[in-house]
Motif scaffolding. Structure first.
Motif, PDB file in Angstrom:
ATOM      1  N   HIS A 295      -1.983  -7.151  -9.071  1.00  0.00           N
ATOM      2  CA  HIS A 295      -1.886  -6.361  -7.918  1.00  0.00           C
ATOM      3  C   HIS A 295      -1.186  -6.203  -7.201  1.00  0.00           C
ATOM      4  CE1 HIS A 295      -4.921  -5.390  -4.866  1.00  0.00           C
ATOM      5  NE2 HIS A 295      -4.342  -6.594  -4.489  1.00  0.00           N
ATOM      6  N   TYR A 296      -0.876  -5.769  -6.121  1.00  0.00           N
ATOM      7  CA  TYR A 296       0.865  -6.267  -5.779  1.00  0.00           C
ATOM      8  C   TYR A 296       0.263  -6.522  -3.986  1.00  0.00           C
ATOM      9  CZ  TYR A 296       3.884  -4.620  -8.664  1.00  0.00           C
ATOM     10  OH  TYR A 296       3.750  -4.652 -10.098  1.00  0.00           O
TER      11      TYR A 296
ATOM     12  N   ASN B 242       6.772  -7.922  -6.261  1.00  0.00           N
ATOM     13  CA  ASN B 242       6.840  -6.253  -5.477  1.00  0.00           C
ATOM     14  C   ASN B 242       8.216  -5.987  -5.677  1.00  0.00           C
ATOM     15  OD1 ASN B 242       6.125  -3.946  -5.815  1.00  0.00           O
ATOM     16  ND2 ASN B 242       5.623  -4.218  -3.871  1.00  0.00           N
ATOM     17  N   THR B 243       9.075  -6.814  -4.111  1.00  0.00           N
ATOM     18  CA  THR B 243      10.067  -6.911  -3.805  1.00  0.00           C
ATOM     19  C   THR B 243      11.561  -7.348  -4.982  1.00  0.00           C
ATOM     20  OG1 THR B 243       9.606  -7.151  -1.124  1.00  0.00           O
ATOM     21  CG2 THR B 243      11.862  -7.557  -1.923  1.00  0.00           C
TER      22      THR B 243
ATOM     23  N   ASN C 289       1.447  -2.270 -13.617  1.00  0.00           N
ATOM     24  CA  ASN C 289       0.685  -1.198 -13.486  1.00  0.00           C
ATOM     25  C   ASN C 289       0.065  -2.820 -13.006  1.00  0.00           C
ATOM     26  OD1 ASN C 289       2.204   0.488 -11.646  1.00  0.00           O
ATOM     27  ND2 ASN C 289       1.165   2.421 -13.318  1.00  0.00           N
TER      28      ASN C 289
ATOM     29  N   ASN D 204       0.197  -6.286   0.630  1.00  0.00           N
ATOM     30  CA  ASN D 204       0.512  -4.568   1.559  1.00  0.00           C
ATOM     31  C   ASN D 204       0.794  -4.903   2.453  1.00  0.00           C
ATOM     32  OD1 ASN D 204      -1.300  -6.588   2.572  1.00  0.00           O
ATOM     33  ND2 ASN D 204      -3.557  -4.900   2.908  1.00  0.00           N
TER      34      ASN D 204
ATOM     35  N   ASP E 110       4.003 -10.359  -2.819  1.00  0.00           N
ATOM     36  CA  ASP E 110       4.892  -9.294  -2.299  1.00  0.00           C
ATOM     37  C   ASP E 110       6.021  -9.477  -2.602  1.00  0.00           C
ATOM     38  OD1 ASP E 110       3.539  -7.784  -0.627  1.00  0.00           O
ATOM     39  OD2 ASP E 110       3.952  -8.570   1.228  1.00  0.00           O
TER      40      ASP E 110
ATOM     41  N   LYS F 225      10.875  -6.259  -7.759  1.00  0.00           N
ATOM     42  CA  LYS F 225      10.743  -5.786  -8.682  1.00  0.00           C
ATOM     43  C   LYS F 225      11.342  -3.992  -8.119  1.00  0.00           C
ATOM     44  CE  LYS F 225       6.808  -2.857 -11.246  1.00  0.00           C
ATOM     45  NZ  LYS F 225       5.715  -2.438 -11.225  1.00  0.00           N
ATOM     46  N   LYS F 226      11.242  -3.770  -7.406  1.00  0.00           N
ATOM     47  CA  LYS F 226      11.625  -2.801  -6.524  1.00  0.00           C
ATOM     48  C   LYS F 226      13.199  -2.706  -6.634  1.00  0.00           C
ATOM     49  CE  LYS F 226       8.523  -1.329  -3.017  1.00  0.00           C
ATOM     50  NZ  LYS F 226       8.837   0.233  -2.356  1.00  0.00           N
TER      51      LYS F 226
ATOM     52  N   ALA G 104       6.352  -3.831   0.557  1.00  0.00           N
ATOM     53  CA  ALA G 104       5.379  -3.670  -0.374  1.00  0.00           C
ATOM     54  C   ALA G 104       5.439  -2.125  -0.448  1.00  0.00           C
ATOM     55  CB  ALA G 104       3.850  -4.439  -1.017  1.00  0.00           C
TER      56      ALA G 104
END
Length: 232
Positions: A35-36, A176-177, A32, A38, A173, A179-180, A42
Motif C-alpha cells: 500500500h503506497y 514507491n519512488t 501491488n 498518496n 513514498d 520502485k518507479k 507517488a
C-alpha cells in the motif's frame, strides 16, 4: 556499544531467496500487494535531485569485482546516477532528504517490521555501522511501517540495536519512488550512495552486512571518495 551479529549462512540466504520468490507469486511483498502513500512522489513524475555526479566510471569499475560472495546481489552501476528526492523523518523528527547527508558514503536500507528478511539482517547492519561508521560513512535504514513509531521502536529495542537511529517514511513514498525508478521490487532494498549523493549500486533482498565481503565493498567505496592528504 557494539552488537554481536549471527552470520547468515549461505543456506539461510538461499532459503530467504526462495521465500522471497514465493512472496512474489503471492503478492505479499512485491508488486501491488504494498500500500503506497498518496504524496506527490507517488502520483507525479519523480523529481531528480542534484546535478552531475562526481563519482567516476573508473571507481565503479573498481567496485564491481568487490560485489561478490555475500554481497554479490549488489548491482554496481556502469555510471553513477543522481537519485530521486527521497524524503523521510529522522530520529529527531526533522524532515530530511538524502541530499542533507552529502559528503558521506551511505548504505541506505529500506525495511519494515513485517518483513522477515529485514528483521534478520538488522543486527548485521548495526555491526557494519559499529565497525565502519564515522564521518565518511553511515548505514541509514529507513523504516516504512505505516502507523505510528511505536512498532519499529519496540523492535529495535528488543534486538538491542541503538546505533542506527530511526529514520522513517510511514507514507511509503520512499519505496514507491524507488520502485518507479526500477530500484525497488520488494524488501529489503539497499542502495550504495556516494558522497556526491549519486547512486553507485542497488540490491534487492538481504545480505550478510557484517561479513568480510560487505566490509571490503564498503571500505573501497569510502576510500575511493575520501581525499588523500597532501604528502601521503
Amino acid at each position: 556499544m557494539s552488537h554481536s551479529s549471527p552470520r547468515l549462512s549461505t543456506a539461510a540466504l538461499a532459503a530467504i531467496a526462495i521465500g522471497l520468490g514465493a512472496a512474489v507469486s503471492a503478492g505479499w511483498i512485491y508488486g501491488n500487494g504494498l500500500h503506497y502513500g498518496n504524496g506527490e512522489a507517488a502520483q507525479n513524475q519523480v523529481a531528480i535531485v542534484g546535478g552531475e555526479c562526481e563519482t567516476k566510471a573508473k571507481t565503479l569499475a573498481e567496485l564491481k569485482p568487490l560485489a561478490r560472495g555475500e554481497v554479490a546481489a549488489m548491482a554496481i552501476r556502469e555510471e553513477a546516477t543522481p537519485l530521486p528526492a527521497l524524503s523521510f523523518v529522522d530520529t529527531d523528527g526533522a524532515q530530511k532528504t538524502l541530499s542533507d547527508y552529502r559528503g558521506q558514503v551511505l548504505l541506505v536500507n529500506l525495511w519494515a517490521t513485517w518483513c522477515a528478511p529485514c528483521r534478520a539482517e538488522m543486527p548485521a547492519l548495526s555491526k557494519l555501522q559499529a565497525d565502519l561508521g564515522g564521518a565518511g560513512f553511515s548505514v541509514m535504514p529507513i523504516n516504512i511501517d505505516t502507523g505510528d513509531v511505536a512498532k519499529p521502536q519496540a523492535f529495535l529495542a528488543e534486538i538491542g540495536v541503538d546505533n542506527l537511529g530511526l529514520h522513517r517514511d510511514p507514507s511509503m513514498d520512499v519505496f514507491n519512488t524507488m520502485k518507479k525508478q526500477g530500484l525497488a521490487f520488494g524488501l529489503p532494498v539497499t542502495l550504495l550512495v556516494g558522497a556526491d549523493g549519486c547512486l553507485m549500486g542497488a540490491m534487492n533482498g538481504p545480505a550478510e552486512w557484517a561479513g568480510a565481503d560487505a566490509h571490503d565493498l564498503v571500505k573501497a567505496a569510502i576510500a575511493a571518495q575520501t581525499p588523500v592528504p597532501a604528502g601521503s
